[in-house]
Design an enzyme around this catalytic site. Structure first.
Site, PDB file in Angstrom:
ATOM      1  N   ASP A   1      48.051  81.386  54.524  1.00 10.64           N
ATOM      2  CA  ASP A   1      48.970  80.162  54.721  1.00 10.64           C
ATOM      3  C   ASP A   1      50.385  80.430  54.507  1.00 10.64           C
ATOM      4  OD1 ASP A   1      48.713  80.405  51.780  1.00 10.64           O
ATOM      5  OD2 ASP A   1      47.772  78.307  51.843  1.00 10.64           O
TER       6      ASP A   1
ATOM      7  N   ASN B   1      43.346  69.823  43.407  1.00  4.30           N
ATOM      8  CA  ASN B   1      42.967  68.796  44.236  1.00  4.30           C
ATOM      9  C   ASN B   1      41.624  69.342  45.235  1.00  4.30           C
ATOM     10  OD1 ASN B   1      44.131  70.364  46.405  1.00  4.30           O
ATOM     11  ND2 ASN B   1      45.439  68.513  47.110  1.00  4.30           N
TER      12      ASN B   1
ATOM     13  N   HIS C   1      41.944  72.152  47.196  1.00  2.00           N
ATOM     14  CA  HIS C   1      42.353  72.768  48.270  1.00  2.00           C
ATOM     15  C   HIS C   1      42.124  74.232  48.306  1.00  2.00           C
ATOM     16  CE1 HIS C   1      46.918  73.173  47.450  1.00  2.00           C
ATOM     17  NE2 HIS C   1      46.445  74.154  47.169  1.00  2.00           N
TER      18      HIS C   1
ATOM     19  N   GLU D   1      43.887  70.474  52.712  1.00  6.08           N
ATOM     20  CA  GLU D   1      43.836  69.390  51.957  1.00  6.08           C
ATOM     21  C   GLU D   1      42.590  68.387  51.867  1.00  6.08           C
ATOM     22  OE1 GLU D   1      46.028  69.873  49.614  1.00  6.08           O
ATOM     23  OE2 GLU D   1      48.007  69.776  50.261  1.00  6.08           O
TER      24      GLU D   1
HETATM   25  C1  GLP Z   1      48.869  77.100  46.900  1.00  3.77           C
HETATM   26  C2  GLP Z   1      48.427  77.918  47.852  1.00  3.77           C
HETATM   27  C3  GLP Z   1      46.896  78.333  47.701  1.00  3.77           C
HETATM   28  C4  GLP Z   1      46.680  78.659  46.286  1.00  3.77           C
HETATM   29  C5  GLP Z   1      46.831  77.305  45.346  1.00  3.77           C
HETATM   30  C6  GLP Z   1      46.581  77.474  43.957  1.00  3.77           C
HETATM   31  O1  GLP Z   1      49.528  76.103  47.127  1.00  3.77           O
HETATM   32  N1  GLP Z   1      48.293  77.304  49.288  1.00  3.77           N
HETATM   33  O2  GLP Z   1      46.372  79.221  48.486  1.00  3.77           O
HETATM   34  O3  GLP Z   1      45.190  78.929  46.046  1.00  3.77           O
HETATM   35  O4  GLP Z   1      47.993  76.491  45.822  1.00  3.77           O
HETATM   36  O5  GLP Z   1      47.920  77.971  43.296  1.00  3.77           O
HETATM   37  P1  GLP Z   1      47.823  78.396  41.789  1.00  3.77           P
HETATM   38  O6  GLP Z   1      47.003  79.853  42.067  1.00  3.77           O
HETATM   39  O7  GLP Z   1      49.277  78.834  41.817  1.00  3.77           O
HETATM   40  O8  GLP Z   1      47.197  77.557  41.118  1.00  3.77           O
END
Ligand code: GLP
Length: 238
Positions: A67, A134, A136, A141
Site C-alpha cells: 500500500d 482495527n 486491517h 479497513e
Molecule cells: C499501517 C499499514 C499496515 C500495517 C499496519 C500496522 O497503517 N498500512 O500495512 O500493517 O498499519 O502498523 P504497525 O506495525 O506500525 O502497528
C-alpha cells in the site's frame, strides 16, 4: 492457518527472516510482497544484516508493496516509498521493487496497472503482513464489502489516529491510500503475518476466534491454505 508464538519481538524477526532465507534459496527470483509499519522494521534490519553477511541475495528477486498513502510524493519522509528505501531497498541488492504510486494522476488506472504488473510477474510467492489495531491488513479497513484488486480507500478514524504520530502540524496527513485488495493478498502462494506488542493482543484474540468476520479484515486469512501467524508473547496475551 498456523500459529507460532515466540518469546520476544527479536525472535519473531529472526524466525520470519529464516522464511525469507528459505524462500530465496529455493527460488532466487521470488516475487515478494512487502509491508510497512513499525512491526517489520526489526525484520528488515535482520534481512539487511544477513545480506551484508553474504547470506542473502536479493538480486533476482522482485517486490510489490501492499500500500501507499494517496496522494503523497515519493520524497515525503512519511511516504511508504521513502520508508522502504530507508529501511530496506537502499541497503540490499533487490532486483526490482514497486509500490502503488501515490503521485499517480489517475488512481484507478494506477490500481489496474499495479494488479496487471503483479499478474505479469506470476503472482506473489511470499506475502508479508502486519495488522492494524482495527484488524486491517494493508489498508483494507473493516467493511461490509471488500475489494479484490488494488483500490483507492478512505482511511478510517482508527487508522488515521494510529498513523497520526508520523505527521506533524506542517505535514498534512493523507486521508486516503492505494492498497492491494483482499483478493490480491489471498492470491499469494504463502503469507506470513507478524503480530507484536501488547497493544495488538485484543485484535489477535479476535483473529483466533477462528471465524471470518467482515469487521476483522485479517480474519479472511483463515480462507488461505498457507498462512503462518508469528506472535510475540505480549501479542498473544502475555
Ligand atoms: C499501517 C499499514 C499496515 C500495517 C499496519 C500496522 O497503517 N498500512 O500495512 O500493517 O498499519 O502498523 P504497525 O506495525 O506500525 O502497528
Amino acid at each position: 492457518m498456523k500459529k507460532v508464538v515466540l518469546d520476544t519481538y527479536e525472535e519473531v524477526c529472526r524466525a520470519v527472516a529464516d522464511i525469507y532465507t528459505e524462500q530465496l534459496t529455493k527460488k532466487p527470483d521470488s516475487i515478494l510482497g512487502l509491508a510497512t509499519g513499525s512491526t517489520p522494521v526489526g525484520l528488515y534490519e535482520e534481512l539487511v544484516r544477513r545480506h551484508r553477511a553474504g547470506e542473502l541475495d536479493f538480486s533476482k528477486a522482485r517486490s510489490f508493496n501492499l500500500d501507499e498513502y494517496y496522494p503523497i510524493s515519493k520524497s515525503h519522509p512519511q511516504s511508504y516509498d521513502y520508508f522502504m528505501r530507508e529501511n530496506l531497498f537502499d541497503k540490499i541488492n533487490i532486483g526490482q521493487y514497486a509500490l502503488p504510486n501515490g503521485e499517480a494522476g489517475d488512481p484507478e488506472a494506477e490500481c489496474a496497472g499495479y494488479d496487471a504488473a503483479i499478474e505479469a510477474a506470476g503472482g506473489i510467492d511470499l506475502m508479508l503482513l502486519g495488522i492494524g489495531h482495527n484488524g486491517h491488513i494493508g489498508f483494507n479497513e473493516p467493511s461490509v464489502s471488500y475489494s479484490l484488486g488494488t483500490y483507492l480507500v478512505d482511511l478510517t478514524e482508527s487508522s488515521l489516529k494510529a498513523n497520526s504520530r508520523f505527521f506533524g502540524p506542517d505535514t498534512p496527513q493523507p486521508t486516503r491510500a492505494l492498497t492491494m485488495g483482499l483478493g490480491s493478498i489471498l492470491n499469494s502462494r504463502r503469507i506470513v503475518l507478524m503480530i507484536c506488542g501488547a497493544s495488538k493482543a485484543p485484535i489477535a484474540g479476535r483473529l483466533f476466534e477462528g471465524k471470518v468476520h467482515s469487521d476483522v479484515p485479517a480474519s479472511f486469512l483463515l480462507l488461505h491454505p498457507d498462512t503462518t501467524i508469528f506472535l510475540d508473547k505480549e501479542a498473544n496475551g502475555g
